[in-house]
Scaffold this active site. Structure first.
Site, PDB file in Angstrom:
ATOM      1  N   LYS A  36       0.821  -1.230   0.000  1.00  0.00           N
ATOM      2  CA  LYS A  36       0.000   0.000   0.000  1.00  0.00           C
ATOM      3  C   LYS A  36       0.844   1.264   0.000  1.00  0.00           C
ATOM      4  CE  LYS A  36      -0.411   0.120   4.988  1.00  0.00           C
ATOM      5  NZ  LYS A  36      -1.005  -0.650   6.094  1.00  0.00           N
ATOM      6  N   ARG A 131      -6.241  -0.997  18.160  1.00  0.00           N
ATOM      7  CA  ARG A 131      -6.768  -0.630  16.849  1.00  0.00           C
ATOM      8  C   ARG A 131      -7.796  -1.707  16.529  1.00  0.00           C
ATOM      9  NH1 ARG A 131      -3.182   0.282  11.459  1.00  0.00           N
ATOM     10  NH2 ARG A 131      -3.836  -1.879  11.127  1.00  0.00           N
TER      11      ARG A 131
HETATM   12  C1  LIG Z   1       0.002  -1.540   6.392  1.00  0.00           C
HETATM   13  C2  LIG Z   1      -0.209  -2.751   7.174  1.00  0.00           C
HETATM   14  C3  LIG Z   1       0.879  -3.608   7.450  1.00  0.00           C
HETATM   15  C4  LIG Z   1       2.289  -3.321   7.016  1.00  0.00           C
HETATM   16  O1  LIG Z   1       2.968  -2.662   8.032  1.00  0.00           O
HETATM   17  P1  LIG Z   1       4.537  -2.365   7.952  1.00  0.00           P
HETATM   18  O2  LIG Z   1       4.869  -1.756   9.242  1.00  0.00           O
HETATM   19  O3  LIG Z   1       4.731  -1.446   6.793  1.00  0.00           O
HETATM   20  O4  LIG Z   1       5.208  -3.678   7.730  1.00  0.00           O
HETATM   21  C5  LIG Z   1       0.620  -4.754   8.182  1.00  0.00           C
HETATM   22  N1  LIG Z   1      -0.615  -5.045   8.633  1.00  0.00           N
HETATM   23  C6  LIG Z   1      -1.669  -4.257   8.392  1.00  0.00           C
HETATM   24  C7  LIG Z   1      -2.998  -4.638   8.944  1.00  0.00           C
HETATM   25  C8  LIG Z   1      -1.504  -3.084   7.658  1.00  0.00           C
HETATM   26  O5  LIG Z   1      -2.562  -2.292   7.424  1.00  0.00           O
END
Ligand SMILES: *Cc1c(COP(=O)(O)O)cnc(C)c1O
Length: 360
Positions: A36, A131
């Site tokens: 993302k 969260r």
């Molecule tokens: C964006 C996201 C990640 C990735 O997190 P990083 O810290 O970039 O590895 C993992 N899990 C969820 C639910 C996310 O939304």
């Protein structure tokens, strides 16, 4: 190329993906590639695939669509609870979605049945970062509900930490995840295929040589893209932390006082920045601002200090001249905003430069 632009060294992303896939593979853990922050650009998805990533995570329909187009045959996971208004598209674009809410599950089930599809579900549990997640005491009831829903298949259980309060993965919360997996399997007589034990912030805990228990998947965005541990901001050993470089052009350079004058109220962003009189300084302005990136998460490659920013201007204490280019490395929030901003051109390339050796 028009400034500002972002250079992306795809070879470094492939290297990071490959190193993490190999390292985690030794403990039987799959690295899910989270794209993302890079808007799931085809080149970046390709680099991760070449590095051995076979399962991808995204959070928005636009991202899921981009993944569908550039990663045929790969498993695609929606990492955020679907919006009820989008369930019909979610069951078509994602193989699996992360879920926490029974009303959403009911809507997803109806959408999956209508589309004649089987949609995979991972139930997220709350482990303290507050969260998303089902409270552990309510998990078995939610599992029971999900198991009854036509069109849905319970693929696994997962948890998210470190995103809101920076609660870090440790033996206690990861142990709780493990216990919940085993309780779920015992209670319902099922076996769970995926146990998703967090994000890049889980790496440092996993690298201490702990037994990961049932955790067999982690979701990696920042670690692959920026080669850094989000908990500390430090580079992960053996990875490249410079796959992305942002370039901006200098439009003014002058000697100016370091102390502003006149009556101080709030600036355009509701802030009143602290000031300190350091006499005359050489100030260069780069045509780059908060609409293009997050200046607070930039570091000038030349080591010059960033002293302020507004929507379109970034002030550096440095002696450049108009027309010079200044290069910056990016923290996660700068990467996120830069990639999302249509005002910054993205230039991807492959390089044959030597990569760091794998960590021992
Ligand atoms: C964006 C996201 C990640 C990735 O997190 P990083 O810290 O970039 O590895 C993992 N899990 C969820 C639910 C996310 O939304």
């Amino acid at each position: 190329m028009d400034a500002p632009w972002l250079e992306v060294n795809l070879s470094k992303i492939r290297h990071n993906a490959h190193s993490l896939v190999k390292m985690l593979g030794l403990s039987g853990i799959e690295a899910m590639g989270v794209t993302k922050a890079a808007m799931s650009l085809p080149g970046i998805v390709r680099a991760m695939q070449l590095g051995g990533i076979t399962c991808f995570g995204e959070v928005r329909l636009s991202g899921l669509r981009a993944l569908r187009q550039s990663s045929s045959g790969r498993r695609i996971v929606l990492l955020r609870s679907p919006m009820i208004s989008q369930v019909d598209r979610v069951v078509r674009l994602a193989d699996i979605s992360f879920n926490t809410d029974l009303n959403v599950l009911r809507a997803l089930s109806a959408a999956a049945v209508a589309a004649k599809r089987c949609h995979g579900i991972v139930l997220m549990v709350e482990l303290g970062d507050l969260r998303e997640g089902i409270m552990p005491a309510d998990l078995q009831e939610s599992v029971q509900y999900a198991l009854q829903m036509p069109g849905l298949s319970l693929v696994g259980i997962g948890a998210n930490l470190a995103c809101r309060y920076g609660i870090s993965p440790d033996a206690v919360n990861m142990g709780e995840l493990n216990d919940l997996v085993e309780e779920t399997e015992r209670t319902h007589g099922i076996s769970l295929e995926m146990v998703s034990g967090g994000s890049s912030s889980s790496l440092s805990w996993l690298c201490t040589g702990v037994d990961p228990g049932r955790i067999n998947s982690i979701r990696l965005g920042e670690a692959i893209l920026l080669g850094r541990d989000p908990l500390t901001g430090e580079a992960l050993s053996g990875l490249c932390d410079d796959a992305f470089t942002l370039f901006g052009e200098v439009i003014e350079c002058k000697m100016k006082p370091s102390l502003p004058w006149g009556v101080v109220k709030r600036n355009g962003f509701g802030e009143t920045p602290a000031t300190k009189d350091r006499g005359l300084v050489t100030q260069s302005i780069v045509a780059l601002g908060r609409q293009d990136t997050d200046p607070a998460a930039l570091t000038a490659l030349g080591g010059e200090q960033i002293t302020g920013s507004s929507s379109d201007h970034l002030m550096l204490e440095a002696d450049y001249k108009a027309g010079d280019l200044v290069a910056f490395t990016l923290g996660y929030s700068a990467l996120l905003r830069t990639m999302t901003s249509p005002t910054v051109e993205v230039h991807e390339f492959w390089s044959d430069a030597p990569m760091p050796l794998p960590s021992s």
